[in-house]
Write a protein that holds these residues in place. Structure first.
Motif, PDB file in Angstrom:
ATOM      1  N   ILE A   2      27.771 -25.025 -34.800  1.00 40.25           N
ATOM      2  CA  ILE A   2      28.349 -23.567 -35.312  1.00 40.25           C
ATOM      3  C   ILE A   2      28.700 -23.004 -33.738  1.00 40.25           C
ATOM      4  CG2 ILE A   2      28.731 -22.093 -36.723  1.00 40.25           C
ATOM      5  CD1 ILE A   2      29.029 -24.803 -38.249  1.00 40.25           C
ATOM      6  N   VAL A   5      31.565 -23.913 -32.070  1.00 39.34           N
ATOM      7  CA  VAL A   5      32.777 -24.777 -31.914  1.00 39.34           C
ATOM      8  C   VAL A   5      33.262 -23.122 -31.829  1.00 39.34           C
ATOM      9  CG1 VAL A   5      34.048 -24.599 -33.758  1.00 39.34           C
ATOM     10  CG2 VAL A   5      32.875 -26.467 -33.874  1.00 39.34           C
ATOM     11  N   GLU A   6      32.215 -21.769 -32.377  1.00 39.77           N
ATOM     12  CA  GLU A   6      33.146 -20.997 -32.442  1.00 39.77           C
ATOM     13  C   GLU A   6      33.490 -20.129 -30.967  1.00 39.77           C
ATOM     14  OE1 GLU A   6      31.053 -18.532 -36.211  1.00 39.77           O
ATOM     15  OE2 GLU A   6      30.072 -18.668 -34.332  1.00 39.77           O
ATOM     16  N   ASP A  11      38.544 -25.924 -33.402  1.00 43.86           N
ATOM     17  CA  ASP A  11      38.767 -25.261 -35.181  1.00 43.86           C
ATOM     18  C   ASP A  11      37.430 -26.712 -36.226  1.00 43.86           C
ATOM     19  OD1 ASP A  11      40.261 -27.969 -34.912  1.00 43.86           O
ATOM     20  OD2 ASP A  11      41.920 -27.462 -35.617  1.00 43.86           O
ATOM     21  N   GLY A  12      36.928 -27.837 -36.031  1.00 46.83           N
ATOM     22  CA  GLY A  12      36.232 -28.194 -36.393  1.00 46.83           C
ATOM     23  C   GLY A  12      35.485 -29.119 -35.631  1.00 46.83           C
ATOM     24  N   ALA A  41      29.079 -24.733 -42.233  1.00 47.09           N
ATOM     25  CA  ALA A  41      31.155 -24.664 -41.687  1.00 47.09           C
ATOM     26  C   ALA A  41      31.777 -24.063 -42.377  1.00 47.09           C
ATOM     27  CB  ALA A  41      30.564 -26.175 -41.029  1.00 47.09           C
ATOM     28  N   LYS A  44      32.605 -20.479 -42.160  1.00 51.36           N
ATOM     29  CA  LYS A  44      33.279 -19.773 -41.102  1.00 51.36           C
ATOM     30  C   LYS A  44      34.340 -20.482 -40.462  1.00 51.36           C
ATOM     31  CE  LYS A  44      29.220 -18.860 -38.917  1.00 51.36           C
ATOM     32  NZ  LYS A  44      29.291 -17.194 -38.071  1.00 51.36           N
ATOM     33  N   ILE A  46      35.327 -23.889 -40.815  1.00 52.97           N
ATOM     34  CA  ILE A  46      34.989 -24.689 -39.745  1.00 52.97           C
ATOM     35  C   ILE A  46      35.617 -26.538 -40.132  1.00 52.97           C
ATOM     36  CG2 ILE A  46      34.057 -25.657 -38.304  1.00 52.97           C
ATOM     37  CD1 ILE A  46      31.905 -23.470 -37.656  1.00 52.97           C
ATOM     38  N   ARG A  47      36.229 -27.399 -39.918  1.00 52.39           N
ATOM     39  CA  ARG A  47      36.396 -28.669 -40.640  1.00 52.39           C
ATOM     40  C   ARG A  47      35.252 -29.948 -40.302  1.00 52.39           C
ATOM     41  NH1 ARG A  47      41.439 -31.037 -39.310  1.00 52.39           N
ATOM     42  NH2 ARG A  47      40.645 -29.932 -37.519  1.00 52.39           N
TER      43      ARG A  47
END
Length: 174
Positions: A2, A5-6, A11-12, A41, A44, A46-47
């Protein structure tokens, strides 16, 4: 995951764990991981996308919902001494029949292919196959799989081009 990604403004997350095969205990542990990841996810936005091999024992598993699944529709031939296309119509029909009921399913097709030189396979791009055609002054033949094949010296090439991918996509959508 996570944080990655951030930090990278993605986006995933795509999970591509291969060679689980028929190990149902490992599949269940993998699904536990996916469910935990999905929970965090989802908070947040997130895919999550999960890539599946064609030999996944779909019939014996309960797939978590809330994630996207992508089935690899390639490598019917390639990493062994058996020569042939990355996919054929029977292979695609079998994949569709086995996987189409999964939630949020899509199918990945692959261009390029393999050249078998003296029986040993090596990956090849479309541009490399086209160079071989020019170099050896030969034409590729499109077989019933939709893939192209050519033979020269002690080598055989099977590859898929844009037209092949169109034919395979039509087969999956029919």
């Amino acid at each position: 995951l996570i944080s990655l990604v951030e930090d990278n403004k993605l986006d995933g997350i795509e999970l591509d764990y291969e060679k689980i095969r028929n190990d149902l205990e490992l599949w269940n542990r993998y699904f536990t991981f996916i469910n935990r990841l999905k929970e965090v996810a989802g908070k947040k936005d997130i895919r999550i996308r999960v890539v599946l091999e064609p030999n996944t024992p779909v019939e014996d598993l309960q797939f978590p919902d809330g994630v996207e699944y992508v089935v690899m529709c390639y490598n019917l031939y390639g990493y062994n001494e058996d020569m042939g296309p990355k996919a054929d119509m029977d292979f695609l029909d079998d994949i569709y029949t086995r996987f189409h009921t999964l939630p949020s399913i899509s199918y990945a097709l692959a261009n390029g292919g393999y050249v078998w030189e003296n029986g040993s396979p090596k990956q090849i791009r479309i541009s490399e196959a086209e160079e071989l055609l020019k170099e050896h002054n030969i034409e590729a033949i499109r077989d019933s799989s939709g893939a192209l094949t050519l033979t020269y010296e002690n080598s055989t090439v099977w590859y898929s081009d844009e037209k092949t991918l169109e034919l395979w996509a039509e087969e999956l959508n029919s």
